[in-house]
Design an enzyme around this catalytic site. Structure first.
Site, short mmCIF file in Angstrom:
data_model
loop_
_atom_site.label_atom_id
_atom_site.label_comp_id
_atom_site.label_asym_id
_atom_site.label_seq_id
_atom_site.Cartn_x
_atom_site.Cartn_y
_atom_site.Cartn_z
CG ASN A 1 1.98 6.64 0.56
OD1 ASN A 1 2.57 7.29 0.89
ND2 ASN A 1 2.38 5.53 0.15
NE ARG A 2 4.42 9.33 4.61
CZ ARG A 2 4.93 7.64 5.05
NH1 ARG A 2 4.43 7.04 4.01
NH2 ARG A 2 4.81 7.75 5.85
CG HIS B 1 -2.61 7.43 4.38
ND1 HIS B 1 -2.15 7.53 3.63
CD2 HIS B 1 -2.41 6.97 5.06
CE1 HIS B 1 -1.95 6.19 3.78
NE2 HIS B 1 -1.39 6.35 4.93
CG HIS C 1 -4.57 2.32 6.55
ND1 HIS C 1 -3.71 1.88 6.68
CD2 HIS C 1 -3.64 3.63 5.60
CE1 HIS C 1 -2.50 2.23 6.98
NE2 HIS C 1 -2.18 3.44 6.42
CG ASP D 1 5.87 3.08 5.45
OD1 ASP D 1 5.00 2.65 4.37
OD2 ASP D 1 5.68 4.00 6.36
CD GLU E 1 -1.74 1.26 3.23
OE1 GLU E 1 -1.98 2.95 2.63
OE2 GLU E 1 -0.54 1.18 4.17
#
Length: 342
Positions: A72-73, A98, A169, A241, A307
């Site tokens: 993720n971010r 990621h 993923h 998302d 995820e």
């Protein structure tokens, strides 16, 4: 078990029920996952390509892959740890996503051991790789069990404090990859809260109840039921998302997190995890430009991802569960995707 010419290997896992999974050492990616439907016909339920090399040029870089060092971010690709500032490689606008462009999805994993039922992958992520501190030794084992489980165990150790958030993923379509959108497939998430984000999909730092919002999946419902509602959070994500905060009875315990179901194929997939969160992504950025197995175009919302994870941007969010691994500690997580029919 078959192997392809170096550097890419393709390994095959099978179980006694006819399930079959092929995996490549490039990103430890799941290339195919064949699951029996309600009529006993095998369907490949993950998006991907026919050869490992195609993943390197795909407009969607994360099909079926292992994700790290940080899934993720991370906002602006920056964080502070023990008084030191770190800058990561950016690959998602102003953010790191990621693990960066050279993250675990694009590395060659070492196949430590393999047979028909399991594969042990190892990888040394060196100090400074993609901007992360510490030499991180990762061990990841894939199992295909006779209970129709695709099970992943994660282990890692470091010689310097570092953030770590490993995940998987695969893009799932329970009607079979390339068979159209997933909006009629159903989903339940064991989560009463989710983490709202800003316009760049970075969490605002609070957990918000899902009740009365399109984000309420506490009861099973079609993925497409509320996805096009007028809602600022849906606008930011182009649909779903987001990270859902799992209702954990015991932190770190392996518990049910999600159930997906296709009325058409009869395939049901349960997701179990030791993690506190799960990212549900509804394939909003798929647009048909990725031509997958057999040349099939992967169209808008033709897959979903579940995820298992710690929360996005945790190194910058003191209210979130910590993702910092320190020397002498061991990172251990488990994720299971379990298949059945009904």
């Amino acid at each position: 078990m078959t192997k392809e010419a170096s550097p890419y290997q393709i390994l095959t896992l099978t179980n006694s029920n006819g399930m079959k999974m092929t995996v490549t050492n490039l990103g430890a990616r799941v290339m195919t996952l064949l699951v029996p439907d309600k009529d006993g016909k095998l369907l490949d339920v993950v998006l991907g390509f026919d050869t490992p090399a195609e993943y390197l040029t795909s407009p969607e870089p994360f099909f079926g892959t292992a994700v790290g060092r940080y899934g993720n971010r991370i906002a602006k690709g920056k964080f502070e740890l023990d008084g030191q500032s770190y800058s990561l490689a950016l690959n998602n606008g102003a953010n790191s996503l990621h693990g960066g462009p050279g993250g675990f999805h694009n590395v060659i994993w070492n196949v430590e051991e393999a047979d028909d039922s399991h594969i042990v992958f190892t990888y040394l992520s060196k100090d400074g790789e993609e901007g992360f501190p510490g030499n991180l030794n990762v061990k990841m084992t894939y199992f295909l069990t006779d209970e129709n489980e695709f099970k992943i165990t994660y282990e890692a150790e470091t010689d310097k404090a570092t953030p770590i958030n490993l995940t998987h993923h695969s893009f799932f379509n329970l009607n079979g990859e390339g068979s159209g959108d997933v909006l009629g497939q159903e989903l339940q998430l064991m989560a009463d809260q989710f983490t709202p984000v800003d316009s760049t999909l970075i969490p605002l730092g609070e957990n918000v109840p899902v009740a009365g919002t399109p984000f309420d999946f506490t009861e099973s419902k079609p993925i497409g039921k509320d996805i096009n509602q007028e809602n600022e959070q849906l606008k930011f994500g182009g649909g779903f998302d987001h990270n859902w905060v799992l209702n954990k009875k015991e932190q770190g315990a392996l518990e049910l997190a999600a159930v997906a179901y296709s009325p058409a194929s009869g395939i049901e997939m349960e997701v179990y995890t030791t993690e506190p969160g799960i990212q549900f992504y509804a394939g909003n950025f798929l647009d048909g430009t990725a031509k997958g197995k057999g040349g099939k175009a992967y169209e808008y919302r033709s897959a979903f991802c579940l995820e298992t994870q710690h929360f996005p941007d945790s190194p910058n969010q003191p209210n979130f569960p910590s993702t910092i691994l320190r020397p002498g500690e061991k990172y251990e997580q488990t994720c299971i995707y379990k298949f059945d029919t009904k």
